[in-house]
Write an enzyme that holds these catalytic residues in place. Structure first.
Site, mmCIF file in Angstrom:
data_model
loop_
_atom_site.group_PDB
_atom_site.id
_atom_site.type_symbol
_atom_site.label_atom_id
_atom_site.label_comp_id
_atom_site.label_asym_id
_atom_site.label_seq_id
_atom_site.Cartn_x
_atom_site.Cartn_y
_atom_site.Cartn_z
ATOM 1 N N LYS A 102 -9.923 13.213 8.016
ATOM 2 C CA LYS A 102 -9.423 12.887 9.354
ATOM 3 C C LYS A 102 -9.342 14.150 10.209
ATOM 4 O O LYS A 102 -9.194 15.247 9.673
ATOM 5 C CB LYS A 102 -8.005 12.294 9.245
ATOM 6 C CG LYS A 102 -7.931 10.899 8.668
ATOM 7 C CD LYS A 102 -6.489 10.430 8.573
ATOM 8 C CE LYS A 102 -6.390 9.043 7.965
ATOM 9 N NZ LYS A 102 -7.001 7.978 8.780
ATOM 10 N N LYS A 124 0.867 -1.185 0.000
ATOM 11 C CA LYS A 124 0.000 0.000 0.000
ATOM 12 C C LYS A 124 0.898 1.228 0.000
ATOM 13 O O LYS A 124 1.710 1.413 0.906
ATOM 14 C CB LYS A 124 -0.908 0.003 1.232
ATOM 15 C CG LYS A 124 -1.603 1.361 1.489
ATOM 16 C CD LYS A 124 -2.534 1.330 2.702
ATOM 17 C CE LYS A 124 -3.052 2.735 3.057
ATOM 18 N NZ LYS A 124 -3.950 2.754 4.232
ATOM 19 N N ASP A 130 -2.460 10.420 3.444
ATOM 20 C CA ASP A 130 -3.858 10.025 3.651
ATOM 21 C C ASP A 130 -4.568 11.060 4.516
ATOM 22 O O ASP A 130 -4.495 11.021 5.740
ATOM 23 C CB ASP A 130 -3.905 8.631 4.305
ATOM 24 C CG ASP A 130 -5.341 8.151 4.526
ATOM 25 O OD1 ASP A 130 -6.276 8.763 3.957
ATOM 26 O OD2 ASP A 130 -5.516 7.150 5.255
ATOM 27 N N GLU A 146 -9.275 3.770 2.256
ATOM 28 C CA GLU A 146 -8.789 3.844 0.873
ATOM 29 C C GLU A 146 -7.742 2.794 0.530
ATOM 30 O O GLU A 146 -7.608 2.403 -0.621
ATOM 31 C CB GLU A 146 -8.221 5.256 0.608
ATOM 32 C CG GLU A 146 -6.768 5.494 1.042
ATOM 33 C CD GLU A 146 -6.521 5.381 2.539
ATOM 34 O OE1 GLU A 146 -7.497 5.470 3.299
ATOM 35 O OE2 GLU A 146 -5.361 5.173 2.945
ATOM 36 N N ASP A 173 1.797 6.578 5.375
ATOM 37 C CA ASP A 173 0.785 5.616 4.936
ATOM 38 C C ASP A 173 1.229 4.858 3.675
ATOM 39 O O ASP A 173 0.467 4.101 3.102
ATOM 40 C CB ASP A 173 -0.548 6.350 4.701
ATOM 41 C CG ASP A 173 -1.749 5.456 4.929
ATOM 42 O OD1 ASP A 173 -1.602 4.410 5.591
ATOM 43 O OD2 ASP A 173 -2.834 5.809 4.427
ATOM 44 N N ARG A 199 -7.524 -0.364 1.135
ATOM 45 C CA ARG A 199 -8.064 -1.614 0.600
ATOM 46 C C ARG A 199 -8.525 -1.434 -0.841
ATOM 47 O O ARG A 199 -8.501 -2.388 -1.632
ATOM 48 C CB ARG A 199 -9.200 -2.117 1.516
ATOM 49 C CG ARG A 199 -10.366 -1.175 1.629
ATOM 50 C CD ARG A 199 -11.231 -1.456 2.848
ATOM 51 N NE ARG A 199 -10.630 -0.960 4.084
ATOM 52 C CZ ARG A 199 -11.186 -1.073 5.288
ATOM 53 N NH1 ARG A 199 -12.353 -1.675 5.437
ATOM 54 N NH2 ARG A 199 -10.577 -0.584 6.351
ATOM 55 N N ASP A 242 -12.006 7.248 3.747
ATOM 56 C CA ASP A 242 -10.782 7.041 4.526
ATOM 57 C C ASP A 242 -10.390 5.559 4.571
ATOM 58 O O ASP A 242 -9.311 5.222 5.044
ATOM 59 C CB ASP A 242 -10.988 7.586 5.945
ATOM 60 C CG ASP A 242 -9.675 7.798 6.687
ATOM 61 O OD1 ASP A 242 -8.610 7.718 6.039
ATOM 62 O OD2 ASP A 242 -9.728 8.052 7.906
HETATM 63 N N1 BES Z 1 -4.049 4.796 6.905
HETATM 64 C C1 BES Z 1 -5.149 4.550 7.736
HETATM 65 C C2 BES Z 1 -4.851 3.579 8.881
HETATM 66 C C3 BES Z 1 -3.853 4.047 9.912
HETATM 67 C C4 BES Z 1 -4.279 4.634 11.078
HETATM 68 C C5 BES Z 1 -2.513 3.852 9.717
HETATM 69 C C6 BES Z 1 -3.369 5.051 12.030
HETATM 70 C C7 BES Z 1 -1.587 4.260 10.674
HETATM 71 C C8 BES Z 1 -2.021 4.856 11.827
HETATM 72 C C9 BES Z 1 -6.292 3.963 6.919
HETATM 73 O O1 BES Z 1 -6.366 4.394 5.609
HETATM 74 C C10 BES Z 1 -7.553 4.410 7.575
HETATM 75 O O2 BES Z 1 -7.809 5.577 7.570
HETATM 76 N N2 BES Z 1 -8.309 3.468 8.125
HETATM 77 C C11 BES Z 1 -9.509 3.772 8.794
HETATM 78 C C12 BES Z 1 -10.550 2.779 8.351
HETATM 79 C C13 BES Z 1 -11.930 3.121 8.757
HETATM 80 C C14 BES Z 1 -12.405 4.333 8.007
HETATM 81 C C15 BES Z 1 -12.815 1.941 8.462
HETATM 82 C C16 BES Z 1 -9.258 3.674 10.292
HETATM 83 O O3 BES Z 1 -8.452 2.827 10.713
HETATM 84 O O4 BES Z 1 -9.816 4.481 11.033
HETATM 85 ZN ZN ZN Z 2 -4.585 4.979 4.765
HETATM 86 MN MN MN Z 3 -7.433 6.205 5.387
#
Ligand code: BES
Ligand code: ZN
Ligand code: MN
Length: 490
Positions: free
Chosen positions: A267, A255, A260, A339, A278, A341, A337
């Site tokens: 966020k 990824k 992000d 994204e 990310d 996947r 967010d």
């Molecule tokens: N890049 C983030 C996950 C992340 C969070 C990585 C903290 C490193 C530190 C990912 O893209 C994300 O935003 N995931 C969301 C998913 C949710 C919207 C289902 C999350 O983990 O909140």
């Molecule tokens: Zn992300």
């Molecule tokens: Mn995200």
């Protein structure tokens, strides 16, 4: 970063002397000589300082004998001595010697391969990123230029160090990519930097927006469409398997979200700067390819990275959008967010279709939920193949990049059912890392696959024995070892 040299044992008269010592044992080899030369002062001083030789323990004695300093570093119990302890001892050297230009390490009583591991640890810990510092004072800069490691067999230590040096270079490449700020390292720049792998004999193919559109990467393009920077997919091929021993390749997928913001599902501001890393999954894949090619691994390995920037804008995708993935399956984007996947879905399907890999391993800073589950100690491992999962675990344990297996299952898969499309991109809060993995599993086409959620391990808030705080390059060493175990031994 210091140079590492291996030399014949000879006690230096001055300078900095490093003594790796096992727990509870008196100094051996050159260390014993040094103690004798100091009239026993060395051992008395170490005892007075409370030095026991515990793993990673470091004690500095100043102006002892003719030396400016003697640094004793602990190897732990002699009966448990192995590469990991030697690396940790090497790692303790770098901070203890920041003010010295040169040092001699008395490793002559150890196996030469452990002398090499000490050098490896020192190298890994000594890495530093100072591209954007313009005002650092001379006295604040680390001075260490050369570490001479005394060993009973210079040739054996050098030979053991050759692949370690290549792996360290891969680790450094990954750390650098992950550390670079997001204004500098956007998808186009990231793809450009992959080209340095060509020098190591890796075939590097870069696909731009036009190509990705033509292919039908609807999910990945949906994420990228809010950004000023075009997306890229980079395909890297290392063909090291000897002729006549050609098997299906191992595929590594990363990824690569260079920043992000969350997109329209934006966020909160606090800590958002962390989202420059990310792309750590992609960084680890590129670093692993550098390591694998650098040590000329006898294996066929493919690396693929999906590079995008996730931004909110007038052209960004909306919650509610339905996108068509490269596989043909449709996805309702509930949360922009989630994204990573979406990016991986297209890259994974492409990977299995084009390369029919023996195993597909993806790395992604995929979910905050994995940090809740496993903290910063283990990456989450998800797999549809028990043997592959076992191999990934073993490789991680061997190199100190630990993983913990998490479940998959139909009941979790139901959480991503959509009312309008084949699936939605989020499954609600319960088991957030698992439903993310369920989503990815739908793009494996049933092929052997392992997914590492590295959101908790890609970045470290504290110094670790062989990893300075910041970008850890988690996954580079694990993937390198996995390839060594799987492909080179069959
Ligand atoms: N890049 C983030 C996950 C992340 C969070 C990585 C903290 C490193 C530190 C990912 O893209 C994300 O935003 N995931 C969301 C998913 C949710 C919207 C289902 C999350 O983990 O909140
Ligand atoms: Zn992300
Ligand atoms: Mn995200």
């Amino acid at each position: 970063m210091p140079d590492i040299a291996f030399v014949k044992p000879a006690l230096p008269k001055g300078g900095a002397l490093v003594l790796p010592m096992t727990e509870g044992d008196p100094p051996a080899g050159l260390g014993k000589e040094a103690d004798a030369a100091s009239g026993g002062l060395l051992t008395r001083a170490l005892e007075a300082a409370g030095f026991k030789g515990r793993k990673g323990q470091a004690t500095t004695l100043w102006a002892l004998g003719g030396w400016t300093k003697v640094v004793a570093v602990g190897l732990g119990k002699a009966s448990e001595l192995g590469p990991e302890a030697a690396e940790a001892a090497g790692g303790a050297i770098a901070p203890a010697l920041a003010a010295d230009r040169e040092a001699m390490v008395a490793a002559d009583s150890l196996d030469p391969s452990l002398a090499a591991s000490i050098g490896f640890g020192a190298l890994l810990r000594g890495w530093r990123f100072d591209r954007y510092r313009t005002k650092e004072k001379e006295e604040d800069k680390p001075k260490l230029e050369r570490i001479a490691i005394a060993t009973s067999s210079v040739s054996a230590a050098k030979a053991a160090f050759v692949p370690m040096r290549a792996v360290a270079d891969g680790v450094f490449m990954a750390r650098e990519l992950v550390t670079e700020p997001p204004n500098v390292l956007h998808p186009v720049e990231f793809a450009e930097r992959c080209r340095v792998l060509e020098r190591l004999g890796v075939e590097v193919e870069v696909m731009g927006l036009k190509e990705l559109k033509r292919l039908g990467f609807g999910a990945m393009i949906g994420v990228a469409q809010g950004s000023q920077h075009e997306p890229r997919m980079v395909v890297m091929q290392w063909r090291g398997a000897p002729k006549g021993k050609k098997a299906k390749p191992i595929a590594l997928i990363g990824k690569g979200v260079t920043f992000d913001t969350g997109g329209i599902s934006i966020k909160p501001a606090g800590g958002m700067e962390d989202m420059k890393w990310d792309m750590a999954g992609a960084g680890a894949v590129v670093g692993a390819m550098a390591a694998i090619a650098g040590r000329k691994a006898k294996a066929d390995v493919i690396g693929l990275v999906g590079l995008v920037e996730n931004m909110p804008s007038g052209t960004a995708q909306r919650p509610g959008d339905v996108v068509k993935t490269y596989s043909g399956q449709t996805v309702e984007v509930i949360n922009t967010d989630a994204e990573g996947r979406l990016v991986l879905a297209d890259v994974m399907w492409y990977c299995q279709e084009r390369f029919d890999p023996r195993a597909m391993v993806d790395l992604a800073t995929l979910t905050g939920a994995i940090i809740i589950s496993l903290g910063h100690e283990h990456a989450g491992l998800f797999s549809n193949d028990d043997e592959l999962a076992q191999r990934v675990s073993a490789a991680g344990s061997a190199v100190g990049e630990k993983v913990w297996r998490m479940p998959l299952g139909e009941a979790y898969d139901k959480q991503i059912k959509s009312d309008i499309a084949d699936m939605k991109n989020v499954g609600g809060r319960p088991g957030g890392s698992i439903t993310a993995a369920q989503f990815l599993q739908r793009f494996t086409n049933g092929k052997p696959w392992a997914h590492l959620d590295i959101a908790g391990t890609a970045w470290s808030g504290k110094d670790q024995p062989t990893v300075p705080k910041g970008a850890t390059a988690f996954g580079v060493r694990l993937l390198d070892r996995l390839v060594e175990d799987m492909a080179e031994e069959g």
